[in-house]
Design an enzyme around this catalytic site. Structure first.
Site, PDB file in Angstrom:
ATOM      1  N   GLU A   1     -10.671  40.514 -22.221  1.00 42.79           N
ATOM      2  CA  GLU A   1     -11.130  41.892 -22.458  1.00 42.79           C
ATOM      3  C   GLU A   1     -12.508  42.103 -21.785  1.00 42.79           C
ATOM      4  OE1 GLU A   1     -10.804  43.010 -26.666  1.00 42.79           O
ATOM      5  OE2 GLU A   1     -12.812  43.865 -26.509  1.00 42.79           O
ATOM      6  N   TYR A   2     -13.405  41.141 -21.931  1.00 39.81           N
ATOM      7  CA  TYR A   2     -14.714  41.215 -21.246  1.00 39.81           C
ATOM      8  C   TYR A   2     -14.491  41.389 -19.744  1.00 39.81           C
ATOM      9  CZ  TYR A   2     -18.198  39.530 -24.759  1.00 39.81           C
ATOM     10  OH  TYR A   2     -19.056  39.382 -25.811  1.00 39.81           O
TER      11      TYR A   2
ATOM     12  N   THR B   1     -17.842  43.332 -53.353  1.00 39.41           N
ATOM     13  CA  THR B   1     -18.506  44.450 -54.022  1.00 39.41           C
ATOM     14  C   THR B   1     -17.407  45.327 -54.645  1.00 39.41           C
ATOM     15  OG1 THR B   1     -20.176  44.350 -52.298  1.00 39.41           O
ATOM     16  CG2 THR B   1     -20.178  46.337 -53.670  1.00 39.41           C
TER      17      THR B   1
ATOM     18  N   HIS C   1      -8.176  36.084 -25.474  1.00 36.35           N
ATOM     19  CA  HIS C   1      -7.878  37.518 -25.361  1.00 36.35           C
ATOM     20  C   HIS C   1      -9.184  38.303 -25.238  1.00 36.35           C
ATOM     21  CE1 HIS C   1      -7.925  41.385 -27.465  1.00 36.35           C
ATOM     22  NE2 HIS C   1      -6.710  41.598 -27.018  1.00 36.35           N
ATOM     23  N   ASN C   2     -10.153  38.000 -26.091  1.00 35.17           N
ATOM     24  CA  ASN C   2     -11.418  38.736 -26.054  1.00 35.17           C
ATOM     25  C   ASN C   2     -12.186  38.460 -24.760  1.00 35.17           C
ATOM     26  OD1 ASN C   2     -10.639  39.398 -28.647  1.00 35.17           O
ATOM     27  ND2 ASN C   2     -12.712  39.310 -29.452  1.00 35.17           N
TER      28      ASN C   2
ATOM     29  N   SER D   1      -6.121  42.031 -33.329  1.00 40.75           N
ATOM     30  CA  SER D   1      -6.801  42.860 -32.332  1.00 40.75           C
ATOM     31  C   SER D   1      -6.285  44.288 -32.375  1.00 40.75           C
ATOM     32  CB  SER D   1      -6.601  42.286 -30.938  1.00 40.75           C
ATOM     33  OG  SER D   1      -7.207  43.144 -29.996  1.00 40.75           O
TER      34      SER D   1
ATOM     35  N   MET E   1     -11.472  46.939 -41.141  1.00 44.78           N
ATOM     36  CA  MET E   1     -10.208  46.267 -40.803  1.00 44.78           C
ATOM     37  C   MET E   1      -9.323  46.101 -42.038  1.00 44.78           C
ATOM     38  SD  MET E   1     -10.263  45.895 -37.589  1.00 44.78           S
ATOM     39  CE  MET E   1      -9.018  44.709 -37.127  1.00 44.78           C
TER      40      MET E   1
ATOM     41  N   LYS F   1      -6.856  34.312 -29.605  1.00 49.73           N
ATOM     42  CA  LYS F   1      -7.606  35.566 -29.788  1.00 49.73           C
ATOM     43  C   LYS F   1      -8.938  35.498 -29.032  1.00 49.73           C
ATOM     44  CE  LYS F   1      -9.046  39.564 -31.388  1.00 49.73           C
ATOM     45  NZ  LYS F   1     -10.239  39.679 -32.091  1.00 49.73           N
TER      46      LYS F   1
HETATM   47  P1  NBP Z   1     -17.159  43.067 -41.432  1.00 52.34           P
HETATM   48  O1  NBP Z   1     -17.088  42.010 -40.378  1.00 52.34           O
HETATM   49  O2  NBP Z   1     -18.214  44.099 -41.303  1.00 52.34           O
HETATM   50  O3  NBP Z   1     -17.282  42.352 -42.845  1.00 52.34           O
HETATM   51  C1  NBP Z   1     -17.481  43.102 -44.017  1.00 52.34           C
HETATM   52  C2  NBP Z   1     -16.669  42.538 -45.140  1.00 52.34           C
HETATM   53  O4  NBP Z   1     -17.022  41.168 -45.371  1.00 52.34           O
HETATM   54  C3  NBP Z   1     -16.940  43.271 -46.432  1.00 52.34           C
HETATM   55  O5  NBP Z   1     -15.729  43.390 -47.146  1.00 52.34           O
HETATM   56  C4  NBP Z   1     -17.909  42.333 -47.135  1.00 52.34           C
HETATM   57  O6  NBP Z   1     -17.928  42.466 -48.531  1.00 52.34           O
HETATM   58  C5  NBP Z   1     -17.308  41.027 -46.765  1.00 52.34           C
HETATM   59  N1  NBP Z   1     -18.202  39.866 -47.048  1.00 52.34           N
HETATM   60  C6  NBP Z   1     -19.378  39.518 -46.502  1.00 52.34           C
HETATM   61 BR1  NBP Z   1     -20.286  40.504 -45.269  1.00 52.34          BR
HETATM   62  N2  NBP Z   1     -19.869  38.389 -47.005  1.00 52.34           N
HETATM   63  C7  NBP Z   1     -18.961  38.001 -47.923  1.00 52.34           C
HETATM   64  C8  NBP Z   1     -18.892  36.895 -48.797  1.00 52.34           C
HETATM   65  N3  NBP Z   1     -19.831  35.961 -48.785  1.00 52.34           N
HETATM   66  N4  NBP Z   1     -17.843  36.821 -49.635  1.00 52.34           N
HETATM   67  C9  NBP Z   1     -16.892  37.760 -49.623  1.00 52.34           C
HETATM   68  N5  NBP Z   1     -16.891  38.836 -48.805  1.00 52.34           N
HETATM   69  C10 NBP Z   1     -17.914  38.936 -47.961  1.00 52.34           C
HETATM   70  O7  NBP Z   1     -15.736  43.805 -41.564  1.00 52.34           O
HETATM   71  P2  NBP Z   1     -14.717  44.314 -40.440  1.00 52.34           P
HETATM   72  O8  NBP Z   1     -15.411  45.026 -39.328  1.00 52.34           O
HETATM   73  O9  NBP Z   1     -13.639  45.020 -41.179  1.00 52.34           O
HETATM   74  O10 NBP Z   1     -14.126  42.982 -39.837  1.00 52.34           O
HETATM   75  C11 NBP Z   1     -13.453  42.008 -40.634  1.00 52.34           C
HETATM   76  C12 NBP Z   1     -13.139  40.802 -39.753  1.00 52.34           C
HETATM   77  O11 NBP Z   1     -12.261  41.225 -38.692  1.00 52.34           O
HETATM   78  C13 NBP Z   1     -14.362  40.212 -39.062  1.00 52.34           C
HETATM   79  O12 NBP Z   1     -14.216  38.836 -38.921  1.00 52.34           O
HETATM   80  C14 NBP Z   1     -14.357  40.871 -37.700  1.00 52.34           C
HETATM   81  O13 NBP Z   1     -15.032  40.097 -36.729  1.00 52.34           O
HETATM   82  C15 NBP Z   1     -12.859  40.953 -37.424  1.00 52.34           C
HETATM   83  N6  NBP Z   1     -12.449  42.027 -36.506  1.00 52.34           N
HETATM   84  C16 NBP Z   1     -13.051  43.238 -36.529  1.00 52.34           C
HETATM   85  C17 NBP Z   1     -12.632  44.246 -35.652  1.00 52.34           C
HETATM   86  C18 NBP Z   1     -13.277  45.608 -35.682  1.00 52.34           C
HETATM   87  O14 NBP Z   1     -12.928  46.423 -34.813  1.00 52.34           O
HETATM   88  N7  NBP Z   1     -14.152  45.905 -36.637  1.00 52.34           N
HETATM   89  C19 NBP Z   1     -11.577  43.984 -34.774  1.00 52.34           C
HETATM   90  C20 NBP Z   1     -10.953  42.736 -34.800  1.00 52.34           C
HETATM   91  C21 NBP Z   1     -11.398  41.760 -35.670  1.00 52.34           C
HETATM   92  P3  NBP Z   1     -18.996  43.455 -49.239  1.00 52.34           P
HETATM   93  O15 NBP Z   1     -18.384  44.799 -49.161  1.00 52.34           O
HETATM   94  O16 NBP Z   1     -19.112  42.920 -50.599  1.00 52.34           O
HETATM   95  O17 NBP Z   1     -20.284  43.348 -48.450  1.00 52.34           O
END
Ligand code: NBP
Length: 492
Positions: A192-193, A37, A188-189, A131, A16, A185
């Site tokens: 979506e379900y 990281t 919304h989800n 979203s 995201m 949101k």
């Molecule tokens: P993720 O939900 O998989 O989170 C990964 C990110 O969180 C990485 O950048 C990771 O850093 C970081 N992180 C973690 Br894990 N623990 C951390 C900490 N203690 N301090 C700082 N950073 C930390 O990523 P995503 O799928 O891109 O989703 C991001 C947000 O958006 C989430 O809340 C998700 O629910 C929401 N969302 C996702 C989608 C989708 O389709 N994926 C859609 C809508 C909303 P690292 O690289 O150092 O591990």
């Protein structure tokens, strides 16, 4: 000393975050990218971000130093504890009036808490629903920001520039205070379900009763996508059903029929119960996933428990069958959205939020998973009357449900006759019939509660009498041997 050139800081370079940064850069904003990281920052800068207005930060201090004031820092990291950890790390480096935006799927009570804590420290906090998944983040998500209203003028341009557009209007507006952005949101989800479950039921009926092939079902969805059901989810369902595996057989039929239900759908159902709102369709959609998950048990039950078999000629008129199903899907969907907005209305009342209902429908019109033609009508309904008590009181939707109901009832009756489960279609119809019933059997229920628990009841005004006074809690000695003392605590 780093130069403060960044319009927006973004923390979290997973799917995201990276895509939202590229989107913002495409719209002319300078974005400062940071990730826990560090190697991910370096990799991103050397590849996707190369040549764009994106700069990296090596630490929280570096990130803060590179941002223009008031600083705007968006977190797109894993929801839960990581958000609290990051906020704790950020705050000591920020000035009063700086803005933290949590764009993850945080649970709204957490956002309420963070909003309270940060407000006390003079930091503006925004919880924003985002979203649309990867594609949405890259090319235009639906954004649902809420929290510190003073932050909105500072982030409005960025948010509305990067958001999806629907008929030229950005799918992003200010939702309301505290955790209301994340609340919207969440609903919304939940919706979506519900939408997904309804589509699955239509597919199941066509497959099991109509004996349609996946290609034929895909053609039906293709046709539906040109009418009132025109939406992203119908479109992808059409494409999924015509997608073959290497052996030429539909891939979807090889996928294990079990689904998870963690997160926002469950939160919506729990919140509906907490607020006493009959959001039955989302509830059934969550429970349907729970039922799907107990596959081994279902396998055993399928051998043990009898039900009707579907004859080869169950359908006499294919066209009518498909038309009825379309009506069932449309009417059930109207009920689901009506229930979703009932929940939002009750949340606004319970939590003391002033919410922007027309803007909520508008934000869902484009960019997000539930985007559809249908949401244009909902936006119109709330624009015509922002205080609309129920979507079903709007002329357009009342007449749409009325028109759809014979096909809706026939589809459910057919499915029940042949033993095909339709939890979402059926609960939508049960809600509709309950909602339009001036009198429900809760009179008997109240009598039962008073009989066994002395729980008291109220009497209908037109039936009041000397021994049954109106507006009084009444207890009757139903058996002749019970006492006359009513309960003040027992809740059956
Ligand atoms: P993720 O939900 O998989 O989170 C990964 C990110 O969180 C990485 O950048 C990771 O850093 C970081 N992180 C973690 Br894990 N623990 C951390 C900490 N203690 N301090 C700082 N950073 C930390 O990523 P995503 O799928 O891109 O989703 C991001 C947000 O958006 C989430 O809340 C998700 O629910 C929401 N969302 C996702 C989608 C989708 O389709 N994926 C859609 C809508 C909303 P690292 O690289 O150092 O591990």
């Amino acid at each position: 000393m780093s130069k403060a050139v960044g319009d927006l800081g973004l923390v979290g370079l997973a799917v995201m975050g990276q895509n939202l940064i590229l989107n913002a850069a495409d719209h002319g904003f300078t974005v400062v990218a940071y990730n826990r990281t560090q190697s991910k920052v370096d990799r991103f800068l050397a590849n996707e971000a190369k040549g764009k207005s994106i700069i990296g930060a090596t630490s929280i201090e570096d990130l803060v130093a590179k941002l223009k004031k008031p600083r705007k820092i968006m977190l797109l990291i894993k929801a839960g504890a990581p958000v609290d950890i990051l906020i704790r790390e950020l705050v000591p480096h920020l000035d009063k009036g700086d803005i933290i935006i949590d764009g993850g799927n945080s649970h709204f009570p957490d956002t309420n808490r963070r909003y309270e804590e940060l407000t006390k420290q003079g930091i503006l906090f925004v919880g924003s629903g985002v979203s649309g998944g990867e594609d949405g983040a890259r090319f235009g998500p639906s954004l649902m920001p809420g929290g510190s209203a003073e932050a909105w003028p500072h982030i409005k341009n960025i948010f509305q520039s990067i958001a999806a557009k629907s008929d030229g209007e950005p799918c992003c507006e200010w939702v309301g205070p505290a955790g209301s952005g994340h609340y919207v949101k969440m609903v919304h989800n939940g919706i979506e379900y519900g939408d997904m479950q309804l589509i699955c039921e239509a597919y199941d009926i066509m497959k099991r009763i109509g004996r349609f092939t996946d290609k034929e079902i895909s053609e039906v969805f293709d046709k539906w996508n040109t009418g009132v059901l025109d939406s992203f989810l119908i479109e992808i369902t059409r494409d999924i059903l015509k997608f073959d595996d290497v052996d030429g057989k539909p891939l979807v039929e090889k996928i294990m029929d079990t689904a998870g239900q963690k997160g926002t759908g469950k939160w919506t159902a729990i919140n509906a119960l907490d607020l006493g709102m009959p959001v039955t369709l989302i509830g059934e959609a969550v429970f349907s996933r729970c039922l799907s998950a107990i596959k081994d048990e279902r396998k055993r039950a399928s051998k043990l428990l009898a039900g009707p078999t579907v004859p080869k000629n169950a359908i006499h008129d294919r066209q009518q069958f498909v038309y009825d199903l379309e009506q069932a899907l449309y009417a059930s969907k109207i009920i689901s959205y009506a229930q979703g907005f009932m929940l939002i209305r009750e949340a606004a009342r319970s939590y003391g939020w002033k919410l922007n209902n027309p803007a909520i429908a508008l934000m869902w019109r484009g960019g997000c998973i539930i985007r559809s033609i249908f949401l244009a009508e909902i936006t119109k309904a709330y624009r015509d009357d922002p205080d609309l008590e129920n979507l079903l009181f709007n002329k357009f939707f009342a007449s749409a449900v009325t028109k759809a109901q014979s096909g809706w009832r026939r589809s459910i009756a057919l499915a029940a006759t042949y033993g095909v489960p339709t939890p979402a279609f059926s609960t939508a119809l049960a809600f509709y019939d309950g909602y339009r019933s001036e009198r429900l059997p809760a009179n008997l229920l109240q009598a039962q509660r008073d009989y066994f628990g002395a729980h008291t009841f109220r009497v209908l005004p037109e039936c009041a009498s000397a021994h049954l006074p109106v507006d009084k809690d009444i207890h009757i000695n139903w058996t002749g041997h019970g006492g006359n003392i009513s309960s003040s605590t027992y809740q059956a």
